[in-house]
Enzyme design. Structure first.
Site, PDB file in Angstrom:
ATOM      1  N   ASN A 159      -7.418  -3.231  14.463  1.00 43.48           N
ATOM      2  CA  ASN A 159      -9.034  -3.922  14.011  1.00 43.48           C
ATOM      3  C   ASN A 159      -8.793  -4.767  12.624  1.00 43.48           C
ATOM      4  O   ASN A 159      -9.854  -4.960  12.121  1.00 43.48           O
ATOM      5  CB  ASN A 159      -9.562  -2.697  13.269  1.00 43.48           C
ATOM      6  N   HIS A 171      -7.171  -5.267  10.036  1.00 42.10           N
ATOM      7  CA  HIS A 171      -6.818  -4.574   8.581  1.00 42.10           C
ATOM      8  C   HIS A 171      -5.257  -5.700   8.078  1.00 42.10           C
ATOM      9  O   HIS A 171      -4.898  -5.939   9.132  1.00 42.10           O
ATOM     10  CB  HIS A 171      -7.000  -3.410   8.213  1.00 42.10           C
ATOM     11  N   GLU A 187      -9.814  -2.117   5.109  1.00 46.57           N
ATOM     12  CA  GLU A 187     -10.564  -2.488   6.556  1.00 46.57           C
ATOM     13  C   GLU A 187     -11.343  -2.660   6.378  1.00 46.57           C
ATOM     14  O   GLU A 187     -11.849  -3.461   5.935  1.00 46.57           O
ATOM     15  CB  GLU A 187     -10.883  -0.665   6.948  1.00 46.57           C
ATOM     16  N   ASP A 199       0.840  -1.296  -0.069  1.00 46.42           N
ATOM     17  CA  ASP A 199      -0.276  -0.212   0.122  1.00 46.42           C
ATOM     18  C   ASP A 199       0.837   1.457  -0.050  1.00 46.42           C
ATOM     19  O   ASP A 199       1.832   0.364  -0.161  1.00 46.42           O
ATOM     20  CB  ASP A 199      -0.536  -0.246   1.241  1.00 46.42           C
TER      21      ASP A 199
END
Ligand code: F6R
Length: 260
Positions: free
Chosen positions: A135, A137, A142, A66
């Protein structure tokens, strides 16, 4: 998923580097998917030590997961800069074979499509190294990301921006958007290797390893991958329930080899 529990962060890095070195030894022009953030740093350190001991990574290609949107390439926290500093230079990669999504493109959709095409042109990713967000990801996919998503623009979750504020002078400086490989892109890698250390990752690890496959815990998509390995330290393993079974499985690896 293959779950490997080791003592601490250094052992996580050593194990992961060993797996990567095996791939490169078998295929010197292997294509590695590389992650940024803190989790893989011990892996890169251990690989750099293997390089000092003679492992040649000069023909390896690398694709970053990313990149932030709108951050200058020479900003020290752009993933162009991070991959160069933490991965390409210490491992002696050829800069021409190191790829990071173009978060400065005036046409981000085209840049995302182009990135997918570059991965295909390289022959696909042989091993994708991953970290995981608190979380759940992977990449910057996400919660609620499509399980078959491809490289695209995503909005970073507030929790991710808070977590990554440590890399910037102020929380407001953390970009809002990124270009990230999709979950479908990650699943296309021939092998996936996720590394995690510390209690702050324990809940996410329990969810993605032992919970249902769900876009609410995007890393759980690795349950659909044929060759996914999760390497974690004791602290990151602390919320798993089948730890005895995972340890038993590792002890028996030398007797029954997993299929190739
Ligand atoms: C980084 C990436 C993210 C990180 C994750 C964990 O390229 O794609 O998924 O792996 O945010 O970050 P750390 O390791 O800093 O806790």
């Amino acid at each position: 998923m293959e779950v490997v529990i080791v003592a601490g962060p250094v052992e996580v890095g050593a194990f992961a580097a060993g797996r990567i070195a095996e791939i490169v030894a078998a295929k010197p022009d292997a294509v590695l998917g590389v992650a940024t953030g803190s989790s893989p740093l011990e892996t890169y350190r251990a690989l750099a030590a293997r390089r000092d001991a003679g492992l040649d990574l000069g023909r390896v290609s690398a694709f970053a997961l990313d990149e932030y949107v709108g951050i200058a390439r020479d900003h020290p926290e752009s993933y162009h800069a991070v991959v160069d500093r933490e991965v390409a230079q210490p491992l002696g990669l050829d800069a021409a074979r190191v790829h990071v999504p173009d978060g400065l493109s005036p046409d981000l959709d085209a840049a995302a499509e182009d990135y997918e095409a570059q991965i295909v042109a390289a022959g696909g990713v042989d091993l994708q190294l991953l970290g995981i967000g608190g979380n759940g990801h992977i990449g910057f996919n996400e919660p609620t990301s499509s399980l078959s998503s491809r490289t695209r623009v995503k909005t970073l979750a507030p929790r991710t921006r808070e977590a990554n504020a440590r890399f910037f002078d102020s929380p407001d400086e953390v970009p809002m958007h990124c270009l990230t490989q999709g979950l479908g892109t990650i699943l296309d890698a021939k092998r996936a290797l996720l590394v995690a250390q510390g209690a702050s990752k324990a809940h996410a690890i329990a969810q993605i390893v032992e919970g249902p496959v769900s876009s609410m815990w995007p890393g759980s998509v690795l349950q659909l991958h044929r060759h996914a390995t999760v390497v974690i330290d004791e602290a990151a393993a602390s919320e798993l329930t089948l730890t005895d079974y995972y340890r038993y499985t590792v002890e028996h690896r030398n007797i029954v080899q997993p299929d190739a």
